[in-house]
Design a protein around this motif. Structure first.
Motif, PDB file in Angstrom:
ATOM      1  N   GLY A  17      12.275   9.421  -0.546  1.00 45.74           N
ATOM      2  CA  GLY A  17      12.092   8.048  -0.107  1.00 45.74           C
ATOM      3  C   GLY A  17      10.840   7.404  -0.658  1.00 45.74           C
ATOM      4  O   GLY A  17      10.037   8.055  -1.261  1.00 45.74           O
ATOM      5  N   VAL A  18      10.640   6.034  -0.548  1.00 46.03           N
ATOM      6  CA  VAL A  18       9.410   5.396  -1.027  1.00 46.03           C
ATOM      7  C   VAL A  18       8.320   5.575   0.016  1.00 46.03           C
ATOM      8  O   VAL A  18       8.596   5.532   1.187  1.00 46.03           O
ATOM      9  CB  VAL A  18       9.605   3.890  -1.257  1.00 46.03           C
ATOM     10  N   VAL A  19       7.055   5.713  -0.426  1.00 46.17           N
ATOM     11  CA  VAL A  19       5.979   6.070   0.496  1.00 46.17           C
ATOM     12  C   VAL A  19       4.928   5.002   0.637  1.00 46.17           C
ATOM     13  O   VAL A  19       4.614   4.320  -0.299  1.00 46.17           O
ATOM     14  CB  VAL A  19       5.165   7.237  -0.064  1.00 46.17           C
ATOM     15  N   THR A  20       4.316   4.959   1.789  1.00 45.14           N
ATOM     16  CA  THR A  20       3.091   4.173   1.914  1.00 45.14           C
ATOM     17  C   THR A  20       1.963   4.993   1.334  1.00 45.14           C
ATOM     18  O   THR A  20       1.885   6.182   1.540  1.00 45.14           O
ATOM     19  CB  THR A  20       2.792   3.888   3.393  1.00 45.14           C
ATOM     20  N   SER A  21       1.076   4.421   0.538  1.00 42.07           N
ATOM     21  CA  SER A  21      -0.137   5.071   0.042  1.00 42.07           C
ATOM     22  C   SER A  21      -1.189   4.683   1.044  1.00 42.07           C
ATOM     23  O   SER A  21      -1.402   3.500   1.256  1.00 42.07           O
ATOM     24  CB  SER A  21      -0.545   4.522  -1.280  1.00 42.07           C
ATOM     25  N   ALA A  22      -1.706   6.164   1.519  1.00 44.62           N
ATOM     26  CA  ALA A  22      -2.705   5.622   2.365  1.00 44.62           C
ATOM     27  C   ALA A  22      -3.647   4.827   1.490  1.00 44.62           C
ATOM     28  O   ALA A  22      -4.018   5.362   0.491  1.00 44.62           O
ATOM     29  CB  ALA A  22      -3.272   6.595   3.303  1.00 44.62           C
ATOM     30  N   SER A  76       0.855  -1.193   0.000  1.00 45.50           N
ATOM     31  CA  SER A  76       0.000   0.000   0.000  1.00 45.50           C
ATOM     32  C   SER A  76       0.886   1.237   0.000  1.00 45.50           C
ATOM     33  O   SER A  76       0.860   2.064   0.913  1.00 45.50           O
ATOM     34  CB  SER A  76      -0.926  -0.014   1.226  1.00 45.50           C
ATOM     35  N   GLY A  77       1.669   1.374  -1.027  1.00 47.28           N
ATOM     36  CA  GLY A  77       2.604   2.484  -1.130  1.00 47.28           C
ATOM     37  C   GLY A  77       3.285   2.456  -2.478  1.00 47.28           C
ATOM     38  O   GLY A  77       2.980   1.624  -3.329  1.00 47.28           O
ATOM     39  N   GLY A  78       4.214   3.356  -2.671  1.00 46.25           N
ATOM     40  CA  GLY A  78       4.934   3.398  -3.929  1.00 46.25           C
ATOM     41  C   GLY A  78       5.566   4.745  -4.156  1.00 46.25           C
ATOM     42  O   GLY A  78       5.569   5.605  -3.269  1.00 46.25           O
ATOM     43  N   GLN A  79       6.090   4.928  -5.332  1.00 47.19           N
ATOM     44  CA  GLN A  79       6.790   6.153  -5.660  1.00 47.19           C
ATOM     45  C   GLN A  79       6.304   6.708  -6.987  1.00 47.19           C
ATOM     46  O   GLN A  79       6.210   6.005  -7.979  1.00 47.19           O
ATOM     47  CB  GLN A  79       8.289   5.881  -5.747  1.00 47.19           C
ATOM     48  N   LEU A  80       5.937   7.973  -6.971  1.00 45.44           N
ATOM     49  CA  LEU A  80       5.514   8.645  -8.192  1.00 45.44           C
ATOM     50  C   LEU A  80       6.679   8.654  -9.166  1.00 45.44           C
ATOM     51  O   LEU A  80       7.799   9.024  -8.811  1.00 45.44           O
ATOM     52  CB  LEU A  80       5.072  10.065  -7.866  1.00 45.44           C
ATOM     53  N   SER A  81       6.447   8.244 -10.399  1.00 39.27           N
ATOM     54  CA  SER A  81       7.553   8.090 -11.331  1.00 39.27           C
ATOM     55  C   SER A  81       7.045   8.160 -12.758  1.00 39.27           C
ATOM     56  O   SER A  81       5.849   8.052 -13.015  1.00 39.27           O
ATOM     57  CB  SER A  81       8.230   6.739 -11.118  1.00 39.27           C
ATOM     58  N   PRO A  82       7.955   8.324 -13.731  1.00 36.24           N
ATOM     59  CA  PRO A  82       7.565   8.163 -15.133  1.00 36.24           C
ATOM     60  C   PRO A  82       7.036   6.751 -15.335  1.00 36.24           C
ATOM     61  O   PRO A  82       7.267   5.865 -14.501  1.00 36.24           O
ATOM     62  CB  PRO A  82       8.889   8.384 -15.890  1.00 36.24           C
ATOM     63  N   PRO A  83       6.335   6.496 -16.433  1.00 36.59           N
ATOM     64  CA  PRO A  83       5.716   5.187 -16.632  1.00 36.59           C
ATOM     65  C   PRO A  83       6.697   4.039 -16.445  1.00 36.59           C
ATOM     66  O   PRO A  83       7.666   3.899 -17.192  1.00 36.59           O
ATOM     67  CB  PRO A  83       5.199   5.257 -18.073  1.00 36.59           C
ATOM     68  N   VAL A 128       9.330  -0.069 -20.079  1.00 38.67           N
ATOM     69  CA  VAL A 128      10.774  -0.005 -19.962  1.00 38.67           C
ATOM     70  C   VAL A 128      11.148   0.333 -18.535  1.00 38.67           C
ATOM     71  O   VAL A 128      10.593   1.245 -17.935  1.00 38.67           O
ATOM     72  CB  VAL A 128      11.351   1.045 -20.929  1.00 38.67           C
ATOM     73  N   VAL A 129      12.066  -0.430 -17.971  1.00 41.01           N
ATOM     74  CA  VAL A 129      12.474  -0.230 -16.590  1.00 41.01           C
ATOM     75  C   VAL A 129      13.887   0.299 -16.553  1.00 41.01           C
ATOM     76  O   VAL A 129      14.760  -0.206 -17.227  1.00 41.01           O
ATOM     77  CB  VAL A 129      12.402  -1.562 -15.814  1.00 41.01           C
ATOM     78  N   GLY A 130      14.115   1.314 -15.750  1.00 35.74           N
ATOM     79  CA  GLY A 130      15.472   1.808 -15.608  1.00 35.74           C
ATOM     80  C   GLY A 130      15.462   3.237 -15.142  1.00 35.74           C
ATOM     81  O   GLY A 130      14.436   3.894 -15.069  1.00 35.74           O
ATOM     82  N   GLY A 131      16.633   3.727 -14.821  1.00 33.48           N
ATOM     83  CA  GLY A 131      16.754   5.106 -14.376  1.00 33.48           C
ATOM     84  C   GLY A 131      16.579   5.226 -12.882  1.00 33.48           C
ATOM     85  O   GLY A 131      16.157   4.302 -12.209  1.00 33.48           O
ATOM     86  N   ASP A 132      16.939   6.353 -12.365  1.00 31.54           N
ATOM     87  CA  ASP A 132      16.812   6.602 -10.934  1.00 31.54           C
ATOM     88  C   ASP A 132      15.596   7.468 -10.684  1.00 31.54           C
ATOM     89  O   ASP A 132      15.450   8.529 -11.259  1.00 31.54           O
ATOM     90  CB  ASP A 132      18.060   7.316 -10.403  1.00 31.54           C
ATOM     91  N   ALA A 133      14.733   6.993  -9.820  1.00 31.67           N
ATOM     92  CA  ALA A 133      13.537   7.755  -9.477  1.00 31.67           C
ATOM     93  C   ALA A 133      13.663   8.229  -8.049  1.00 31.67           C
ATOM     94  O   ALA A 133      14.272   7.574  -7.228  1.00 31.67           O
ATOM     95  CB  ALA A 133      12.292   6.883  -9.645  1.00 31.67           C
ATOM     96  N   PRO A 134      13.079   9.371  -7.710  1.00 31.40           N
ATOM     97  CA  PRO A 134      13.139   9.829  -6.331  1.00 31.40           C
ATOM     98  C   PRO A 134      12.382   8.888  -5.417  1.00 31.40           C
ATOM     99  O   PRO A 134      11.506   8.190  -5.848  1.00 31.40           O
ATOM    100  CB  PRO A 134      12.452  11.198  -6.383  1.00 31.40           C
ATOM    101  N   ALA A 135      12.714   8.864  -4.149  1.00 25.91           N
ATOM    102  CA  ALA A 135      12.047   7.979  -3.233  1.00 25.91           C
ATOM    103  C   ALA A 135      10.678   8.515  -2.860  1.00 25.91           C
ATOM    104  O   ALA A 135      10.342   9.618  -3.171  1.00 25.91           O
ATOM    105  CB  ALA A 135      12.882   7.836  -1.985  1.00 25.91           C
ATOM    106  N   VAL A 136       9.876   7.683  -2.198  1.00 21.39           N
ATOM    107  CA  VAL A 136       8.503   8.079  -1.903  1.00 21.39           C
ATOM    108  C   VAL A 136       8.254   8.199  -0.412  1.00 21.39           C
ATOM    109  O   VAL A 136       8.898   7.580   0.368  1.00 21.39           O
ATOM    110  CB  VAL A 136       7.555   7.029  -2.465  1.00 21.39           C
TER     111      VAL A 136
END
Length: 634
Positions: free
Chosen positions: A344-349, A124-131, A318-326
């Protein structure tokens, strides 16, 4: 307000099963207050030995983890009736006291949950990122789940935009968006191109959940919709077990998507419905009929879309690149409001019980050291003395090596770390009767890392065999890493690439009929390509059986040299490295086949050459079995 018990089709599903203990659902989230009355009688445990246990029960992460777990495992005679109360729960607390974590830690949690026997993993979380753009470790962890037939159910996110989160947007994950009480997507629930094929909507408004300390609350967001879908998946897997079948999580995922209710509104609004809305009754019918076998077979034949089956991934995957944490979303009704993004990576409420997790590690990385506190750092600076004209610098590894060789006992006062790039992943702690010898070797390896790169003794990376101790240590930066115990020098290797290259040249000369024509530079290039491929392209935490086999293959200089020598003698170059479970193994062993494929760079019509050697990773130090086998393939 949504009562879980009133979700259409769920009550009838409960009449057939409320879950079986064989099905394991991992909650990769914040810590869980397992003493809450909602969990009284539940089969709920915690993954041991990786994250600290002294979490604050009043923290937002513990509140979020407890809330999500209660929607899954709340007992029906308690204050919060959960979706799958009789399934086995496994808490994987990747979020500690901080409201953020890294994709690397999320990947660690996913991999360890699989090793611990999870069938379904709730995130129940994740990180906003490009597709579908995720860090390599996270993308590989999700692919590992697909390879092991484990279903990852992840929140689509609460940003209220045409946007995607990872891991929800990664191939083979089931993304979950949130429905309002009116049956339409909540205004804060994300939608996006990746979710159109792998996303499903479920109730997510004013869901009842547990609060640490014994209370309850109602919260909204994709954080709450996700455990509802994960719980339904667990119940469908339970139906398979009760019917005498092996649980098939990825086929259940396909059934949930195929039987979702399509959007009945105008096309502009329908883009927010992902692939449809959860339909429990129709999915139950699909899973319990003979047609499910056809669906399961179709899933097994599908390309993974990640390149692991020889196909190229679709552009959106396509997977790759550095994404900011959530960061962690608040665990209140305001969960629907997008939180401010931070670093950082986040919990989605087939067994009647979960497979035991064996805490072995064989990891490859760069050796480092840490002081833990300012006081410890200052004490080193004072004790080191004038190591240079400008004074001793405890952060200068050359000064530290000089000091430790003069005062060997000081090595125990450091926190030795193993790093992937600049990120510590483990603390290395020598233990047992030979601890002093291991410390001495660590100092020698550190000296090798700061040696000139042209020197034969230059150490590029190290390989560490050990066991996860069940303890953690806090570094100077505040990061908490698990402690790996190393009992002896045997198997603690330094990658001395220059010496390995010289050995490879000698092996090629011995294997060819024209030893005087061996190009030492070409041999070195191919060898470095092999080692670099493992480290950069296949970076891993060395905690799963597969990754231990891969890392040992790269470290086993003799095997690699002999294999490369035979291929190079035929003028071929390294193409791919594959690791798969070996169909043959000794009793009580854990055997994996590492396959190296070589091709002729000057003649693409020439058959490829495959070299395979088998590695048993059941012990702390892996071992190769038998001889290297080779064959040609078109």
């Amino acid at each position: 307000m949504c009562e879980v018990s009133r979700i259409p089709g769920l009550a009838r599903l409960w009449e057939r099963t409320r879950g079986v203990d064989r099905i394991v659902v991992a909650v990769v989230d914040g810590p869980v207050d397992d003493g809450h009355p909602a969990f009284r009688g539940a089969s709920l445990g915690r993954l041991p030995g990786v994250w600290p246990k002294d979490e604050d029960r009043t923290s937002a992460t513990t509140a979020h983890g407890t809330l999500v777990a209660s929607v899954l495992f709340g007992q029906h005679d308690g204050p919060v009736p959960g979706v799958a109360p009789h399934c086995r729960g496994l808490s994987v607390p990747v979020f500690g006291r901080r409201a953020t974590t890294s994709q690397l830690e999320l990947a660690r949690g996913i991999e360890l949950a699989v090793e611990a026997g999870a069938h379904v993993i709730n995130i129940s979380g994740g990180q906003l990122s490009p597709p579908a753009a995720a860090e390599d470790a996270l993308a590989r962890a999700v692919r590992f789940c697909r390879d092991r037939n484990v279903l990852v159910v992840a929140a689509a996110g609460n940003d209220g935009c045409f946007c995607t989160h990872v891991p929800a947007a990664l191939p083979s994950v089931l993304a979950v968006g949130a429905l309002s009480a009116t049956g339409r997507p909540m205004t804060t629930s994300n939608w996006g191109a990746a979710y159109q094929q792998q996303g499903i909507l479920a109730p997510g408004e004013n869901i009842l959940g547990a609060v640490p300390g014994g209370g309850t609350t109602r919260c909204s967001g994709t954080s709450l919709a996700t455990p509802i879908v994960a719980g339904v998946a667990a119940l469908l897997l339970s139906l398979q077990v009760l019917a005498g079948r092996d649980p098939d999580p990825l086929a259940v995922r396909a059934a949930l998507l195929a039987n979702a209710d399509p959007c009945e509104f105008d096309p502009e609004e329908c883009v927010r419905f992902l692939s449809g809305t959860l339909n429990i009754e129709r999915t139950v019918n699909a899973v319990t009929t003979e047609q499910f076998d056809e669906l399961a077979e179709a899933v097994r034949k599908q390309p993974c879309g990640c390149g692991c089956d020889g196909t190229e991934p679709a552009a959106a995957n396509v997977v790759g690149g550095d994404a900011p944490a959530v960061e962690a979303a608040p665990t209140t009704a305001a969960d629907a409001v997008p939180a401010q993004r931070g670093p950082g990576v986040v919990t989605s409420a087939g067994n009647a019980t979960a497979q035991p997790w064996t805490p072995l590690v064989y990891a490859v990385g760069v050796l480092g050291y840490d002081f833990g506190t300012e006081a410890r750092r200052d004490s080193f600076q004072q004790l080191m003395g004038p190591a240079a004209e400008s004074g001793a610098n405890p952060y200068d590894a050359r000064h530290m090596v000089e000091h430790l060789r003069a005062h060997p006992s000081e090595a125990r006062a450091l926190i030795w770390t193993l790093n992937l790039e600049l990120t510590p992943i483990y603390a290395i702690e020598p233990v047992g009767a030979y601890a002093a010898d291991v410390y001495e070797l660590l100092v020698g390896l550190l000296a090798g890392e700061v040696t000139d790169e042209d020197d034969a003794a230059f150490v590029e990376r190290i390989a560490v065999p050990g066991r996860l101790s069940g303890r953690t240590v806090r570094l100077f930066s505040g990061q908490v890493v698990p402690v790996v115990e190393v009992e002896q020098r045997r198997g603690l290797y330094g990658w001395e690439v220059n010496r390995l290259t010289a050995a490879a040249v000698a092996a090629v000369e011995a294997a060819t009929t024209r030893p005087g024509e061996v190009d030492g530079a070409a041999v070195g290039t191919v060898l470095r390509e092999f080692l670099t491929r493992v480290y950069y392209d296949l970076r891993n935490l060395g905690a799963t059986s597969r990754d231990r086999a891969l890392n040992f293959a790269a470290t086993n200089a003799f095997q690699a040299t002999q294999t490369l020598a035979a291929a190079l003698g035929e003028g071929m170059a390294l193409d791919t490295i594959d690791v798969e479970k070996s169909p043959f193994c000794r009793p009580d062993s854990d055997c994996w086949d590492v396959k190296l494929r070589f091709f002729d760079p000057e003649n693409n019509r020439r058959a490829r050459r495959v070299y395979r050697f088998t590695i048993d990773v059941s012990d702390v130090l892996p071992v190769t079995l038998g001889e290297v086998r080779s064959w040609s393939e078109s």
